[in-house]
Motif scaffolding. Structure first.
Motif, PDB file in Angstrom:
ATOM      1  N   GLU A   1     -99.831  85.916  18.450  1.00  0.00           N
ATOM      2  CA  GLU A   1     -99.470  85.790  17.032  1.00  0.00           C
ATOM      3  C   GLU A   1     -99.876  87.033  16.243  1.00  0.00           C
ATOM      4  O   GLU A   1     -99.147  87.475  15.343  1.00  0.00           O
ATOM      5  CB  GLU A   1    -100.136  84.552  16.442  1.00  0.00           C
ATOM      6  N   LEU A   2    -101.032  87.595  16.566  1.00  0.00           N
ATOM      7  CA  LEU A   2    -101.482  88.797  15.871  1.00  0.00           C
ATOM      8  C   LEU A   2    -100.542  89.970  16.129  1.00  0.00           C
ATOM      9  O   LEU A   2    -100.191  90.718  15.207  1.00  0.00           O
ATOM     10  CB  LEU A   2    -102.907  89.157  16.306  1.00  0.00           C
ATOM     11  N   LEU A   3    -100.118  90.141  17.394  1.00  0.00           N
ATOM     12  CA  LEU A   3     -99.213  91.237  17.725  1.00  0.00           C
ATOM     13  C   LEU A   3     -97.846  91.048  17.072  1.00  0.00           C
ATOM     14  O   LEU A   3     -97.254  92.008  16.564  1.00  0.00           O
ATOM     15  CB  LEU A   3     -99.061  91.349  19.246  1.00  0.00           C
ATOM     16  N   ALA A   4     -97.341  89.823  17.075  1.00  0.00           N
ATOM     17  CA  ALA A   4     -96.035  89.566  16.464  1.00  0.00           C
ATOM     18  C   ALA A   4     -96.081  89.816  14.951  1.00  0.00           C
ATOM     19  O   ALA A   4     -95.169  90.434  14.383  1.00  0.00           O
ATOM     20  CB  ALA A   4     -95.602  88.131  16.750  1.00  0.00           C
ATOM     21  N   ALA A   5     -97.135  89.358  14.303  1.00  0.00           N
ATOM     22  CA  ALA A   5     -97.265  89.563  12.862  1.00  0.00           C
ATOM     23  C   ALA A   5     -97.419  91.043  12.527  1.00  0.00           C
ATOM     24  O   ALA A   5     -96.853  91.534  11.540  1.00  0.00           O
ATOM     25  CB  ALA A   5     -98.450  88.767  12.324  1.00  0.00           C
ATOM     26  N   THR A   6     -98.146  91.771  13.363  1.00  0.00           N
ATOM     27  CA  THR A   6     -98.323  93.215  13.129  1.00  0.00           C
ATOM     28  C   THR A   6     -97.002  93.957  13.279  1.00  0.00           C
ATOM     29  O   THR A   6     -96.658  94.826  12.463  1.00  0.00           O
ATOM     30  CB  THR A   6     -99.355  93.790  14.113  1.00  0.00           C
ATOM     31  N   GLY A   7     -96.244  93.624  14.330  1.00  0.00           N
ATOM     32  CA  GLY A   7     -94.947  94.275  14.526  1.00  0.00           C
ATOM     33  C   GLY A   7     -93.990  94.009  13.381  1.00  0.00           C
ATOM     34  O   GLY A   7     -93.304  94.925  12.905  1.00  0.00           O
ATOM     35  N   SER A   8     -93.937  92.758  12.909  1.00  0.00           N
ATOM     36  CA  SER A   8     -93.062  92.429  11.776  1.00  0.00           C
ATOM     37  C   SER A   8     -93.489  93.174  10.520  1.00  0.00           C
ATOM     38  O   SER A   8     -92.651  93.695   9.774  1.00  0.00           O
ATOM     39  CB  SER A   8     -93.097  90.916  11.518  1.00  0.00           C
ATOM     40  N   THR A   9     -94.788  93.261  10.288  1.00  0.00           N
ATOM     41  CA  THR A   9     -95.294  93.926   9.083  1.00  0.00           C
ATOM     42  C   THR A   9     -94.954  95.402   9.087  1.00  0.00           C
ATOM     43  O   THR A   9     -94.436  95.942   8.096  1.00  0.00           O
ATOM     44  CB  THR A   9     -96.817  93.731   8.986  1.00  0.00           C
ATOM     45  N   VAL A  10     -95.227  96.077  10.190  1.00  0.00           N
ATOM     46  CA  VAL A  10     -94.976  97.519  10.266  1.00  0.00           C
ATOM     47  C   VAL A  10     -93.479  97.811  10.173  1.00  0.00           C
ATOM     48  O   VAL A  10     -93.049  98.731   9.464  1.00  0.00           O
ATOM     49  CB  VAL A  10     -95.568  98.101  11.570  1.00  0.00           C
ATOM     50  N   GLY A  11     -92.661  97.037  10.885  1.00  0.00           N
ATOM     51  CA  GLY A  11     -91.225  97.279  10.856  1.00  0.00           C
ATOM     52  C   GLY A  11     -90.624  97.082   9.480  1.00  0.00           C
ATOM     53  O   GLY A  11     -89.855  97.931   8.993  1.00  0.00           O
ATOM     54  N   LEU A  12     -90.961  95.975   8.829  1.00  0.00           N
ATOM     55  CA  LEU A  12     -90.423  95.715   7.491  1.00  0.00           C
ATOM     56  C   LEU A  12     -90.932  96.740   6.478  1.00  0.00           C
ATOM     57  O   LEU A  12     -90.180  97.208   5.612  1.00  0.00           O
ATOM     58  CB  LEU A  12     -90.822  94.309   7.033  1.00  0.00           C
ATOM     59  N   ALA A  13     -92.209  97.113   6.574  1.00  0.00           N
ATOM     60  CA  ALA A  13     -92.771  98.070   5.621  1.00  0.00           C
ATOM     61  C   ALA A  13     -92.148  99.456   5.779  1.00  0.00           C
ATOM     62  O   ALA A  13     -91.843 100.127   4.787  1.00  0.00           O
ATOM     63  CB  ALA A  13     -94.292  98.148   5.788  1.00  0.00           C
ATOM     64  N   ALA A  14     -91.938  99.894   7.018  1.00  0.00           N
ATOM     65  CA  ALA A  14     -91.345 101.215   7.247  1.00  0.00           C
ATOM     66  C   ALA A  14     -89.888 101.244   6.777  1.00  0.00           C
ATOM     67  O   ALA A  14     -89.465 102.184   6.086  1.00  0.00           O
ATOM     68  CB  ALA A  14     -91.439 101.573   8.726  1.00  0.00           C
ATOM     69  N   PHE A  15     -89.123 100.233   7.150  1.00  0.00           N
ATOM     70  CA  PHE A  15     -87.719 100.161   6.733  1.00  0.00           C
ATOM     71  C   PHE A  15     -87.612 100.084   5.213  1.00  0.00           C
ATOM     72  O   PHE A  15     -86.818 100.791   4.581  1.00  0.00           O
ATOM     73  CB  PHE A  15     -87.060  98.951   7.390  1.00  0.00           C
ATOM     74  N   GLY A  16     -88.414  99.231   4.614  1.00  0.00           N
ATOM     75  CA  GLY A  16     -88.384  99.086   3.161  1.00  0.00           C
ATOM     76  C   GLY A  16     -88.813 100.343   2.435  1.00  0.00           C
ATOM     77  O   GLY A  16     -88.260 100.682   1.379  1.00  0.00           O
ATOM     78  N   ALA A  17     -89.793 101.071   2.985  1.00  0.00           N
ATOM     79  CA  ALA A  17     -90.253 102.310   2.342  1.00  0.00           C
ATOM     80  C   ALA A  17     -89.160 103.363   2.335  1.00  0.00           C
ATOM     81  O   ALA A  17     -88.961 104.070   1.338  1.00  0.00           O
ATOM     82  CB  ALA A  17     -91.494 102.837   3.060  1.00  0.00           C
ATOM     83  N   VAL A  18     -88.418 103.483   3.437  1.00  0.00           N
ATOM     84  CA  VAL A  18     -87.329 104.463   3.511  1.00  0.00           C
ATOM     85  C   VAL A  18     -86.228 104.114   2.523  1.00  0.00           C
ATOM     86  O   VAL A  18     -85.752 104.968   1.754  1.00  0.00           O
ATOM     87  CB  VAL A  18     -86.777 104.537   4.950  1.00  0.00           C
ATOM     88  N   VAL A  19     -85.809 102.857   2.503  1.00  0.00           N
ATOM     89  CA  VAL A  19     -84.722 102.435   1.608  1.00  0.00           C
ATOM     90  C   VAL A  19     -85.129 102.610   0.149  1.00  0.00           C
ATOM     91  O   VAL A  19     -84.364 103.133  -0.675  1.00  0.00           O
ATOM     92  CB  VAL A  19     -84.342 100.968   1.902  1.00  0.00           C
ATOM     93  N   THR A  20     -86.331 102.194  -0.191  1.00  0.00           N
ATOM     94  CA  THR A  20     -86.782 102.258  -1.583  1.00  0.00           C
ATOM     95  C   THR A  20     -86.917 103.695  -2.060  1.00  0.00           C
ATOM     96  O   THR A  20     -86.537 104.029  -3.194  1.00  0.00           O
ATOM     97  CB  THR A  20     -88.124 101.528  -1.735  1.00  0.00           C
TER      98      THR A  20
ATOM     99  N   PRO B   1     -86.751  85.876   7.516  1.00  0.00           N
ATOM    100  CA  PRO B   1     -86.016  85.017   8.454  1.00  0.00           C
ATOM    101  C   PRO B   1     -86.937  83.985   9.090  1.00  0.00           C
ATOM    102  O   PRO B   1     -88.138  84.209   9.245  1.00  0.00           O
ATOM    103  CB  PRO B   1     -85.477  86.010   9.493  1.00  0.00           C
ATOM    104  N   ILE B   2     -86.377  82.843   9.433  1.00  0.00           N
ATOM    105  CA  ILE B   2     -87.166  81.772  10.043  1.00  0.00           C
ATOM    106  C   ILE B   2     -87.837  82.285  11.315  1.00  0.00           C
ATOM    107  O   ILE B   2     -87.209  82.916  12.162  1.00  0.00           O
ATOM    108  CB  ILE B   2     -86.264  80.564  10.356  1.00  0.00           C
ATOM    109  N   GLY B   3     -89.119  82.019  11.434  1.00  0.00           N
ATOM    110  CA  GLY B   3     -89.879  82.461  12.592  1.00  0.00           C
ATOM    111  C   GLY B   3     -90.522  83.819  12.435  1.00  0.00           C
ATOM    112  O   GLY B   3     -91.260  84.241  13.321  1.00  0.00           O
ATOM    113  N   THR B   4     -90.260  84.510  11.314  1.00  0.00           N
ATOM    114  CA  THR B   4     -90.853  85.820  11.071  1.00  0.00           C
ATOM    115  C   THR B   4     -92.091  85.665  10.193  1.00  0.00           C
ATOM    116  O   THR B   4     -91.992  85.246   9.034  1.00  0.00           O
ATOM    117  CB  THR B   4     -89.851  86.763  10.373  1.00  0.00           C
ATOM    118  N   ASP B   5     -93.238  85.972  10.740  1.00  0.00           N
ATOM    119  CA  ASP B   5     -94.500  85.925  10.000  1.00  0.00           C
ATOM    120  C   ASP B   5     -95.083  87.330   9.928  1.00  0.00           C
ATOM    121  O   ASP B   5     -95.069  88.074  10.915  1.00  0.00           O
ATOM    122  CB  ASP B   5     -95.505  84.993  10.685  1.00  0.00           C
TER     123      ASP B   5
END
Length: 484
Positions: free
Chosen positions: A281-300, A436-440
């Motif tokens: 769970e820790l690895l999945a949450a870390t991957g989601s956080t980094v991916g969303l933050a990097a993508f969002g930072a570029v777009v913004t 999305p459902i299942g994304t923490d």
């Protein structure tokens, strides 16, 4: 969309009911709490940001690089993690005093960083000219240096005010009710859309007043110059007998802003009865956080570039309106922005509902000012004459932007992207509603545990949040080096 969402509900309930919802005693109490906390935090962060920048840049305090790094470090600790640390160790840190202390400790780097970067870029010859005319060092600082710090200082203070108006997690943990916490309570308990949206409307008005005040104080002066000035540093102020008190003050501030959260995390990891380390769970949450933050930072950041360009290089009423409008939704709580995106996506483009694309779009709305302030500050100090010279030599607009302007403001772009990355990595409420459902993410997992008072279970997620925020914080620390 968020503003239209609020306006539609306001019109739907009618003026009579809207007036009754606004003039209630509870709204007056929330208004008083919100205004006094906003004013208090903006004042305290201004004093801390300017004072600390002066100590680090204009005095002979020892170990300057170390102090600079430690003073920026609170950016790596989300405000709600900082609140969790203080409340879990001392339940008396609540109310106005607790909120003023904890939130100021979390937000002052937003003022310190742009001010210290501007101080490093100033030409010391300007102050020396004032000294030669009989001005004291302090009078020269007030009449020569502070006016040149105005864009950076006002931009940082504006960010502090806007984020405080929309702050939820930290204030909820500190049990200090404001408009934002009230909106969440109304939506979460009774789903009272009418009352919550009227409070959100008042919050938008407060944001508008803050924007108008910043615009009035900023004025229309330009602060760019050709060249870097004298290739030397300003003559430092000798602290002499004040050195020991200054060092003690710095140590106390760093201990409160960084030491307390670190100690709390280690404490609960060690002694917490609910402490556990679910690796998957820790690895999945870390991957989601980094991916969303990097993508969002570029777009913004890409969205901020044309807005900043218009605001600085093509000033006028329309461009000012465009720039100011980007700040309005920032004062809305994330839940209001999220509800607007849910409503519009379901009715217009249902295919994007429950997708990362919709979540990143909400991030861009919420955090565009973080990138915009940094990019605009860089453009303010990029001389227009360089663009004119390049065009006179036959370069087209795109080539001028690529070869002249963008390299000059690259550090500011990087700083803006880092600020957005930090904001997205720690965003809570919009992520809860739109992911999305299942994304923490680490923030949502941390909140689930801490809201149930399972401090030990929340500690691993908080620690990972801090660790992934460190690279972006280091980039912000190196901003002035990149500029040189």
């Amino acid at each position: 969309m968020p503003l239209g969402f609020v306006a539609t509900y306001t019109v739907a309930i009618g003026p009579a009911e809207a007036w009754e919802l606004v003039v209630r005693p509870r709204v007056g109490e929330l208004l008083w709490n919100t205004v006094r906390l906003t004013v208090g935090v903006m004042t305290l962060t201004t004093l801390l940001g300017v004072g600390l920048a002066f100590v680090v840049e204009r005095t002979d305090v020892p170990f300057k690089p170390l102090w600079h790094g430690l003073l920026v470090a609170p950016l790596a600790v989300p405000a709600f993690v900082n609140s969790y640390a203080w409340v879990s160790l001392d339940r008396s840190v609540t109310g106005y005093a607790g909120a003023l202390l904890v939130v100021s400790l979390s937000y002052y780097p937003l003022v310190y960083l742009p001010v210290v970067a501007s101080l490093r870029g100033l030409d010391p010859a300007l102050e020396e000219s004032a000294w030669s005319l009989g001005h004291s060092r302090w009078r020269s600082f007030g009449s020569v240096v502070l006016p040149q710090l105005r864009p950076a200082l006002l931009g940082g203070v504006l960010l502090v005010g806007l984020h405080l108006l929309a702050e939820f997690g930290a204030l909820q943990l500190l049990r200090f009710p404001t408009f934002t916490t009230a909106i969440y309570d109304l939506y979460g308990s009774t789903f009272n859309g009418a009352a919550a949206n009227m409070i959100a409307g008042v919050l938008v008005l407060l944001c508008l007043l803050l924007l108008l005040a910043e615009l009035r104080l900023r004025g229309h002066r330009r602060f760019a110059r050709v060249g870097q000035g004298a290739a030397r540093q300003a003559v430092p102020v000798h602290l002499a007998r004040s050195r020991t008190p200054v060092l003690l003050g710095l140590a106390l501030l760093v201990g409160a802003g960084v030491g307390v959260p670190i100690y709390a995390l280690v404490h609960w990891l060690w002694v917490g009865s609910s402490t556990e380390f679910p690796v998957g769970e820790l690895l999945a949450a870390t991957g989601s956080t980094v991916g969303l933050a990097a993508f969002g930072a570029v777009v913004t950041t890409l969205c901020a570039l044309p807005v900043a360009w218009l605001a600085v290089r093509h000033r006028g009423r329309l461009t000012t309106l465009i720039e100011r409008s980007t700040y309005l939704a920032t004062a809305l709580p994330g839940i209001v922005v999220a509800l607007a995106f849910v409503t519009v996506s379901l009715r217009v483009v249902p295919a994007v509902y429950q997708t990362s694309l919709l979540l990143v779009a909400a991030y861009a709305v919420l955090f565009l000012p973080r990138a915009l302030v940094s990019v605009r500050a860089g453009l303010e100090q990029a001389p227009v004459v360089l663009d004119d010279v390049a065009r006179s030599l036959g370069s087209g607009p795109l080539e001028v932007a690529r070869r002249v302007t963008l390299p000059v403001i690259a550090p500011s772009i990087g700083a803006g992207a880092a600020l957005v990355f930090l904001a997205i990595a720690t965003e809570l409420t919009a992520t809860l509603m739109l992911s999305p459902i299942g994304t923490d993410t680490l923030a949502t997992s941390f909140w689930s545990a801490s809201s149930d008072l399972r401090y030990g279970a929340a500690a691993p997620y908080a620690l990972l949040l801090v660790l992934i925020s460190v690279p972006a914080t280091v980039l912000l620390m190196r901003q002035e080096t990149l500029e040189r």
